[in-house]
Write an enzyme that holds these catalytic residues in place. Structure first.
Site, PDB file in Angstrom:
ATOM      1  CG  HIS A 186      -1.905  -1.094   1.251  1.00  0.00           C
ATOM      2  ND1 HIS A 186      -2.892  -1.228   0.299  1.00  0.00           N
ATOM      3  CD2 HIS A 186      -2.066  -2.152   2.087  1.00  0.00           C
ATOM      4  CE1 HIS A 186      -3.627  -2.298   0.564  1.00  0.00           C
ATOM      5  NE2 HIS A 186      -3.138  -2.887   1.642  1.00  0.00           N
TER       6      HIS A 186
ATOM      7  NE  ARG B 137       1.882  -4.189   3.930  1.00  0.00           N
ATOM      8  CZ  ARG B 137       0.837  -3.645   4.546  1.00  0.00           C
ATOM      9  NH1 ARG B 137       0.118  -4.359   5.403  1.00  0.00           N
ATOM     10  NH2 ARG B 137       0.512  -2.380   4.343  1.00  0.00           N
TER      11      ARG B 137
ATOM     12  CD  GLU C  32      -3.965  -8.563   5.652  1.00  0.00           C
ATOM     13  OE1 GLU C  32      -4.112  -7.420   6.100  1.00  0.00           O
ATOM     14  OE2 GLU C  32      -3.188  -8.811   4.704  1.00  0.00           O
TER      15      GLU C  32
ATOM     16  CG  ASP D  90      -7.146  -5.869   4.557  1.00  0.00           C
ATOM     17  OD1 ASP D  90      -8.047  -5.411   3.833  1.00  0.00           O
ATOM     18  OD2 ASP D  90      -5.934  -5.664   4.334  1.00  0.00           O
TER      19      ASP D  90
HETATM   20  C1  3PY Z   1      -4.441  -4.077   7.870  1.00  0.00           C
HETATM   21  O1  3PY Z   1      -4.799  -3.544   8.920  1.00  0.00           O
HETATM   22  O2  3PY Z   1      -5.197  -4.711   7.115  1.00  0.00           O
HETATM   23  C2  3PY Z   1      -3.047  -3.963   7.465  1.00  0.00           C
HETATM   24  O3  3PY Z   1      -2.653  -4.563   6.485  1.00  0.00           O
HETATM   25  C3  3PY Z   1      -2.169  -3.095   8.301  1.00  0.00           C
HETATM   26  O4  3PY Z   1      -0.927  -2.933   7.765  1.00  0.00           O
HETATM   27 MG    MG Z   2      -4.137  -5.439   5.299  1.00  0.00          MG
END
Ligand code: 3PY
Ligand code: MG
Length: 258
Positions: free
Chosen positions: A49, A74, A150, A176
């Protein structure tokens, strides 16, 4: 600085400590150098991101390596070619987003390890400069593999993912996770509380003797999650910290003028 020892983050975790990390979203070696000089244990270059591209990573790594901060990346998605290129460039660990099944976790960890543990292809063109000429002999134990948990699917497959050999840590993405759990509940309440899910993930990681990590937007969240047992805290990001500091300074000066 020498990184010729095994990955310093593992030593912190083995001693029961917490790794404080922040995300780098500004595609600049200078911004990375400024962040690295603030004393973070590690910094994560964020290719998922933000505007950072593969080409920016090289200079950002060189800047981070002027300090003892450990650079992680990442990746945009769980895809082996980008993992291998980032490790060859000198990243000391990889955060893989959206790891939802045991097979995905195995593919992720395998891409970080040379045979026989994994299927990483040989070609560490820059890593040897930092890690020493024997890097390839211990290249399998140096990089840290961190899988993001996530989604509702990952929560469902938690034990299967956490028992994958070679996985060092998991990293909870609360944003997420909240969206995924809410979608699973067919819309549900708009204020879905993910606290129970986060507790469940941390407890499972501890059960499997794997480091638990989480993204936290504020220092208060960071302290709370550390107290709950997270040993990898990703606190905010360079872009957000810049915005917050600049906004606060301007607000203060305006409050004291006409
Ligand atoms: C999320 O909160 O989904 C993330 O990927 C944070 O980096
Ligand atoms: Mg995320």
């Amino acid at each position: 600085m020498s990184h010729s020892d095994n990955n310093r983050l593992r030593s912190i975790w083995q001693a029961g400590g917490t790794v404080f990390n922040s995300m780098l979203k500004i595609p600049s070696a200078f911004a990375a150098e400024i962040m690295a000089n603030q004393g973070w244990d590690s910094l994560t270059i964020d290719l998922q991101h933000g505007p950072v591209s593969d080409r920016d990573v090289f200079g950002m790594l060189q800047a981070i390596f002027t300090t003892s901060t450990v650079p992680l990346v990442r990746i945009p998605w769980n895809e082996p070619s980008i993992i291998m290129r980032m490790l060859d460039a000198g990243c000391y660990g990889v955060i893989g987003p959206m790891i939802n099944t045991r097979a995905e976790a195995e593919a992720f960890v395998g891409a970080c390890r040379y045979p026989p543990e994994g299927y990483r292809s040989y070609g560490p063109y820059r890593t040897g400069l930092e890690a020493g000429p024997d890097y390839s002999d211990r290249g399998s134990d140096t990089p840290i593999a961190i899988a993001m948990i996530e989604t509702a699917a990952a929560l469902h497959n938690l034990d299967a993912i956490l028992s994958v050999p070679g996985l060092d840590a998991i990293f909870i993405g609360p944003n997420d996770l909240a969206r995924s759990l809410k979608a699973q509940q067919h819309g549900g309440s708009s204020e879905l509380d993910v606290t129970d899910a986060i507790d469940e993930i941390i407890a499972a990681a501890q059960r499997h003797d794997i480091v638990a990590g989480i993204y936290t937007p504020t220092p208060e969240d960071a302290v709370r999650m550390m107290e709950q047992g997270c040993q990898f805290i990703a606190l905010s990001a360079d872009a957000y910290l810049l915005a917050s500091a600049a906004g606060q300074v301007l607000k203060r000066v305006r409050a004291n003028t006409g």
